[in-house]
Design a protein around this motif. Structure first.
Motif, PDB file in Angstrom:
ATOM      1  N   LEU A  13      43.970  11.995  74.280  1.00 39.06           N
ATOM      2  CA  LEU A  13      43.687  10.914  75.215  1.00 39.06           C
ATOM      3  C   LEU A  13      44.935  10.067  75.473  1.00 39.06           C
ATOM      4  O   LEU A  13      45.240   9.708  76.621  1.00 39.06           O
ATOM      5  N   VAL A  14      45.669   9.747  74.402  1.00 39.44           N
ATOM      6  CA  VAL A  14      46.910   8.976  74.562  1.00 39.44           C
ATOM      7  C   VAL A  14      47.897   9.742  75.425  1.00 39.44           C
ATOM      8  O   VAL A  14      48.540   9.182  76.333  1.00 39.44           O
ATOM      9  N   GLU A  15      48.020  11.039  75.170  1.00 39.96           N
ATOM     10  CA  GLU A  15      48.950  11.847  75.958  1.00 39.96           C
ATOM     11  C   GLU A  15      48.525  11.902  77.424  1.00 39.96           C
ATOM     12  O   GLU A  15      49.354  11.742  78.337  1.00 39.96           O
ATOM     13  N   ALA A  16      47.232  12.114  77.681  1.00 35.56           N
ATOM     14  CA  ALA A  16      46.753  12.226  79.063  1.00 35.56           C
ATOM     15  C   ALA A  16      46.890  10.898  79.802  1.00 35.56           C
ATOM     16  O   ALA A  16      47.307  10.858  80.967  1.00 35.56           O
ATOM     17  N   TRP A  17      46.545   9.769  79.131  1.00 37.62           N
ATOM     18  CA  TRP A  17      46.643   8.479  79.803  1.00 37.62           C
ATOM     19  C   TRP A  17      48.107   8.107  80.055  1.00 37.62           C
ATOM     20  O   TRP A  17      48.436   7.502  81.084  1.00 37.62           O
ATOM     21  N   GLY A  18      48.976   8.468  79.122  1.00 42.76           N
ATOM     22  CA  GLY A  18      50.400   8.235  79.353  1.00 42.76           C
ATOM     23  C   GLY A  18      50.906   8.989  80.570  1.00 42.76           C
ATOM     24  O   GLY A  18      51.704   8.459  81.355  1.00 42.76           O
ATOM     25  N   GLU A  19      50.424  10.219  80.763  1.00 47.32           N
ATOM     26  CA  GLU A  19      50.789  10.982  81.954  1.00 47.32           C
ATOM     27  C   GLU A  19      50.247  10.325  83.219  1.00 47.32           C
ATOM     28  O   GLU A  19      50.929  10.263  84.244  1.00 47.32           O
ATOM     29  N   CYS A  20      49.013   9.821  83.142  1.00 49.01           N
ATOM     30  CA  CYS A  20      48.433   9.132  84.311  1.00 49.01           C
ATOM     31  C   CYS A  20      49.282   7.920  84.692  1.00 49.01           C
ATOM     32  O   CYS A  20      49.577   7.702  85.872  1.00 49.01           O
ATOM     33  N   ARG A  21      49.679   7.133  83.707  1.00 52.99           N
ATOM     34  CA  ARG A  21      50.473   5.944  83.975  1.00 52.99           C
ATOM     35  C   ARG A  21      51.842   6.313  84.536  1.00 52.99           C
ATOM     36  O   ARG A  21      52.333   5.675  85.469  1.00 52.99           O
ATOM     37  N   ARG A  22      52.468   7.356  83.973  1.00 51.86           N
ATOM     38  CA  ARG A  22      53.784   7.767  84.460  1.00 51.86           C
ATOM     39  C   ARG A  22      53.721   8.251  85.895  1.00 51.86           C
ATOM     40  O   ARG A  22      54.564   7.899  86.731  1.00 51.86           O
ATOM     41  N   LEU A  23      52.701   9.046  86.211  1.00 46.62           N
ATOM     42  CA  LEU A  23      52.574   9.585  87.566  1.00 46.62           C
ATOM     43  C   LEU A  23      52.267   8.472  88.574  1.00 46.62           C
ATOM     44  O   LEU A  23      52.803   8.464  89.689  1.00 46.62           O
ATOM     45  N   ARG A  24      51.404   7.530  88.171  1.00 45.86           N
ATOM     46  CA  ARG A  24      51.099   6.430  89.089  1.00 45.86           C
ATOM     47  C   ARG A  24      52.329   5.552  89.310  1.00 45.86           C
ATOM     48  O   ARG A  24      52.542   5.031  90.413  1.00 45.86           O
ATOM     49  N   TRP A  25      53.146   5.413  88.270  1.00 44.61           N
ATOM     50  CA  TRP A  25      54.394   4.659  88.389  1.00 44.61           C
ATOM     51  C   TRP A  25      55.349   5.358  89.359  1.00 44.61           C
ATOM     52  O   TRP A  25      56.021   4.729  90.163  1.00 44.61           O
ATOM     53  N   GLN A  26      55.403   6.689  89.288  1.00 41.47           N
ATOM     54  CA  GLN A  26      56.244   7.432  90.216  1.00 41.47           C
ATOM     55  C   GLN A  26      55.764   7.275  91.656  1.00 41.47           C
ATOM     56  O   GLN A  26      56.580   7.195  92.581  1.00 41.47           O
ATOM     57  N   LEU A  27      54.435   7.233  91.836  1.00 38.58           N
ATOM     58  CA  LEU A  27      53.912   7.087  93.195  1.00 38.58           C
ATOM     59  C   LEU A  27      54.328   5.767  93.820  1.00 38.58           C
ATOM     60  O   LEU A  27      54.507   5.678  95.038  1.00 38.58           O
ATOM     61  N   GLU A  28      54.476   4.712  93.014  1.00 42.12           N
ATOM     62  CA  GLU A  28      54.906   3.421  93.547  1.00 42.12           C
ATOM     63  C   GLU A  28      56.249   3.559  94.263  1.00 42.12           C
ATOM     64  O   GLU A  28      56.453   3.027  95.346  1.00 42.12           O
ATOM     65  N   ASP A  29      57.181   4.294  93.630  1.00 33.18           N
ATOM     66  CA  ASP A  29      58.474   4.513  94.271  1.00 33.18           C
ATOM     67  C   ASP A  29      58.340   5.426  95.472  1.00 33.18           C
ATOM     68  O   ASP A  29      58.988   5.230  96.503  1.00 33.18           O
ATOM     69  N   GLY A  30      57.487   6.452  95.343  1.00 25.95           N
ATOM     70  CA  GLY A  30      57.316   7.393  96.450  1.00 25.95           C
ATOM     71  C   GLY A  30      56.778   6.736  97.694  1.00 25.95           C
ATOM     72  O   GLY A  30      57.209   7.031  98.814  1.00 25.95           O
ATOM     73  N   VAL A  31      55.835   5.799  97.519  1.00 23.69           N
ATOM     74  CA  VAL A  31      55.254   5.102  98.660  1.00 23.69           C
ATOM     75  C   VAL A  31      56.312   4.284  99.393  1.00 23.69           C
ATOM     76  O   VAL A  31      56.280   4.141 100.621  1.00 23.69           O
ATOM     77  N   ARG A  32      57.267   3.783  98.644  1.00 22.22           N
ATOM     78  CA  ARG A  32      58.337   2.964  99.238  1.00 22.22           C
ATOM     79  C   ARG A  32      59.521   3.800  99.708  1.00 22.22           C
ATOM     80  O   ARG A  32      60.555   3.254 100.090  1.00 22.22           O
ATOM     81  N   GLY A  33      59.381   5.114  99.659  1.00 18.50           N
ATOM     82  CA  GLY A  33      60.437   5.975 100.169  1.00 18.50           C
ATOM     83  C   GLY A  33      61.603   6.141  99.226  1.00 18.50           C
ATOM     84  O   GLY A  33      62.684   6.571  99.644  1.00 18.50           O
ATOM     85  N   ARG A  34      61.423   5.800  97.919  1.00 17.40           N
ATOM     86  CA  ARG A  34      62.496   5.925  96.942  1.00 17.40           C
ATOM     87  C   ARG A  34      62.214   7.070  95.987  1.00 17.40           C
ATOM     88  O   ARG A  34      61.057   7.372  95.679  1.00 17.40           O
ATOM     89  N   MET A  35      63.251   7.691  95.482  1.00 24.78           N
ATOM     90  CA  MET A  35      63.120   8.718  94.461  1.00 24.78           C
ATOM     91  C   MET A  35      63.155   8.056  93.088  1.00 24.78           C
ATOM     92  O   MET A  35      64.084   7.313  92.783  1.00 24.78           O
ATOM     93  N   PRO A  36      62.143   8.294  92.232  1.00 21.96           N
ATOM     94  CA  PRO A  36      62.172   7.709  90.890  1.00 21.96           C
ATOM     95  C   PRO A  36      63.397   8.188  90.121  1.00 21.96           C
ATOM     96  O   PRO A  36      63.960   9.239  90.404  1.00 21.96           O
ATOM     97  N   SER A  37      63.793   7.397  89.124  1.00 20.74           N
ATOM     98  CA  SER A  37      64.999   7.721  88.369  1.00 20.74           C
ATOM     99  C   SER A  37      64.913   9.091  87.724  1.00 20.74           C
ATOM    100  O   SER A  37      65.909   9.807  87.622  1.00 20.74           O
TER     101      SER A  37
END
Length: 551
Positions: free
Chosen positions: A323-347
């Motif tokens: 569960l910790v591993e899966a939720w960490g992946e969810c948070r990381r992917l949602r964090w990446q989408l924030e940059d994607g929506v703004r037209g930026r490439m995540p680090s």
């Protein structure tokens, strides 16, 4: 029903503009059935630009394929109406079956290939020699309607799918977080089961919506693989959360020995971490490592003399780690989408790639749908031949269209019945336009003005989920009847014959579908359960267990 707002009026105006553009061009270049272009523009209209664009190419391809099948079948079998009927019915059934097995925008190509053959083939049996010209004209008219609608909805104030999809994703994340909080406390709240079933349904809806994402007008279209990966991680949370909830609840019944202060502290730490905002996802690595270490240390040793609480704790530790591993992946992917929506490439780049997955395919139900289409088409054609009905070709046409349109529903009959009811309600309006107003119209501008009030109001109702199906049926009834103006048959007798043929075909689709295609909820649940057993059996035969990323 709520009053239409800005979005509904904008959709209606754009739909009408697309329809008028298609009608004007069709009239200017002299196509024989210009109102078909207008009707097609409404068929393909969608409040979101992504679905319109994603389906456009497949709709054109399906129209071309269906027309080609008609050109091959009608001249060869025109002297044998029974064989021609069977050939067209089997073609519709084959295309419908393939369409139901491909739950992506590609499915529209096969569905249209089926009922386009019926739309062109049955009216053309009286003139098989001109079938090529007829098929070519239908392809041109339908393609014109598709292109016009796609251009208008894509270029004029396009409403992006991205924000809608992102809002649904965030809602699913929030629902998962609430379920996680309850699961970590071992609580089962009255009414939560309904909400969790809704979460599982939202996962399927999100997956269907995301198939249109690469065609969207927002920056989110560049992150389609990340969106797909996030959906997979959220889907993996459903069985994990259910398992954690069951084990925590059972251990709390054995308290205080089974769930001591160490476990309580771990559960509270997980709850605090999962409540963090997604913008803190960059600091997750250390917290996740600390949580996994604490979970591993808290679990008892595996041995032959371990107790039932020990076995529950070992199982809980394994599920909490995943569960910790899966939720960490969810948070990381949602964090990446924030940059994607703004037209930026995540680090770190979008480094997550998930292959598209086919949704559940029920071949048995698809065969039933195909069989229902064959029976309805053959029955309508037999009645047409036996009675020598002049307008009888409309019946098998409508039977084919409605058996295909509603085949994706668990129970198509109510939807088709609603369409039949509001098609009947549209008859007075259709008669007023066809027999009273259009004969006095001699210019395109006047035509657009006289039909604008009706179609603009109906367009706003189509845009509202509560009235969409009913308004679409009414709109199609009026727009379809206007095509009689193209053929010079705008008289009372022809109008009555045509309407009776359409109603007979829709009624036949309702009756045959209710007799052969309608299934109970228990039957559907049993087939889904059997599919789940087969998937579990295939996992048991695999060489290794699936990772969280593959679930």
């Amino acid at each position: 029903m709520t009053l239409p707002g800005r979005d509904e009026w904008l959709f209606s105006i754009k739909s009408f503009a697309g329809a008028m553009l298609a009608l004007y061009v069709a009239l200017r270049i002299g196509l024989p059935r210009p109102f078909w272009s207008m009707l097609t523009a409404y068929v393909v209209a969608n409040p979101l630009a992504g679905p319109v664009r994603s389906k456009a190419l497949y709709r054109v391809g399906g129209t071309f394929l269906g027309s080609a099948a008609t050109v091959l079948l009608v001249p060869s079998l025109a002297t044998a109406p029974e064989l021609l009927t069977l050939a067209l019915a089997l073609w519709v059934a084959l295309c419908l079956y393939i369409s139901l097995q491909d739950r992506t925008p590609r499915s529209y190509a096969f569905m249209l290939a089926g009922y386009t053959a019926a739309l062109i083939g049955f009216p053309a049996v009286s003139d098989p020699g001109g079938i090529f010209d007829i098929a070519l004209a239908r392809v041109e008219e339908i393609t014109l309607g598709i292109v016009s609608a796609t251009l208008v909805h894509s270029l004029v104030f396009p409403r992006s799918l991205g924000p809608v999809l992102l809002a649904r994703l965030d809602q699913a994340v929030a629902d998962s977080r609430r379920w996680m909080r309850d699961a970590l406390h071992g609580e089962t709240i009255e009414g939560e089961a309904r909400d969790r079933r809704k979460l599982a349904g939202d996962m399927t809806e999100l997956r269907l919506m995301s198939t249109h994402l690469p065609f969207d007008t927002s920056h989110l279209r560049w992150t389609s693989e990340t969106v797909r990966a996030l959906q997979d991680r959220l889907s993996a949370l459903v069985p994990l959360l259910s398992g954690v909830e069951d084990r925590v609840r059972e251990l709390r019944k054995l308290a205080p020995v089974a769930l001591d202060a160490t476990w309580t502290d771990i559960l509270e730490r997980i709850e605090t971490w999962t409540a963090k905002d997604v913008r803190d996802a960059g600091s997750d690595a250390a917290e996740m490592a600390s949580l996994r270490a604490a979970i591993a240390a808290a679990g008892p040793s595996v041995g032959k003399d371990m107790s039932w609480p020990d076995a529950l704790q070992i199982n809980l530790a394994a599920r909490l780690g995943r569960l910790v591993e899966a939720w960490g992946e969810c948070r990381r992917l949602r964090w990446q989408l924030e940059d994607g929506v703004r037209g930026r490439m995540p680090s770190g780049g979008f480094g997550t790639t998930v292959a598209p997955r086919a949704l559940h395919r029920d071949r048995g139900l698809a065969l039933l749908s195909a069989f229902a289409a064959v029976v309805a088409i053959v029955a309508c054609t037999a009645f047409w031949i036996l009675t020598a009905w002049p307008a009888g070709s409309a019946a098998p046409m409508m039977a084919a269209v409605f058996c295909c349109f509603f085949a994706t529903q668990d129970d198509p009959a109510p939807g088709i019945m609603t369409f039949l009811t509001f098609t009947i309600w549209s008859i007075p309006a259709s008669a007023l336009y066809l027999l009273g107003i259009l004969p006095a119209v001699h210019h395109f501008e006047t035509l657009a003005l006289v039909i604008a009030p009706m179609f603009l109001i109906l367009g706003t109702l189509v845009a509202q989920p509560a009235t969409s199906g009913k308004a679409m049926a009414f709109l199609f009834g009026v727009a379809g009847t206007l095509s009689m103006q193209d053929t010079g048959t705008a008289d009372l007798v022809s109008f009555i014959n045509s309407m009776l043929g359409q109603l007979f075909g829709i009624a036949a689709a309702v009756l045959v579908t209710r007799l052969t295609r309608t299934v109970s909820a228990e039957w559907t649940a049993r087939r889904l359960l059997q599919a789940g057993w087969r998937e579990l059996a295939s996992l048991g035969r695999s060489a290794r267990a699936p990772s969280v990323a593959e679930m």
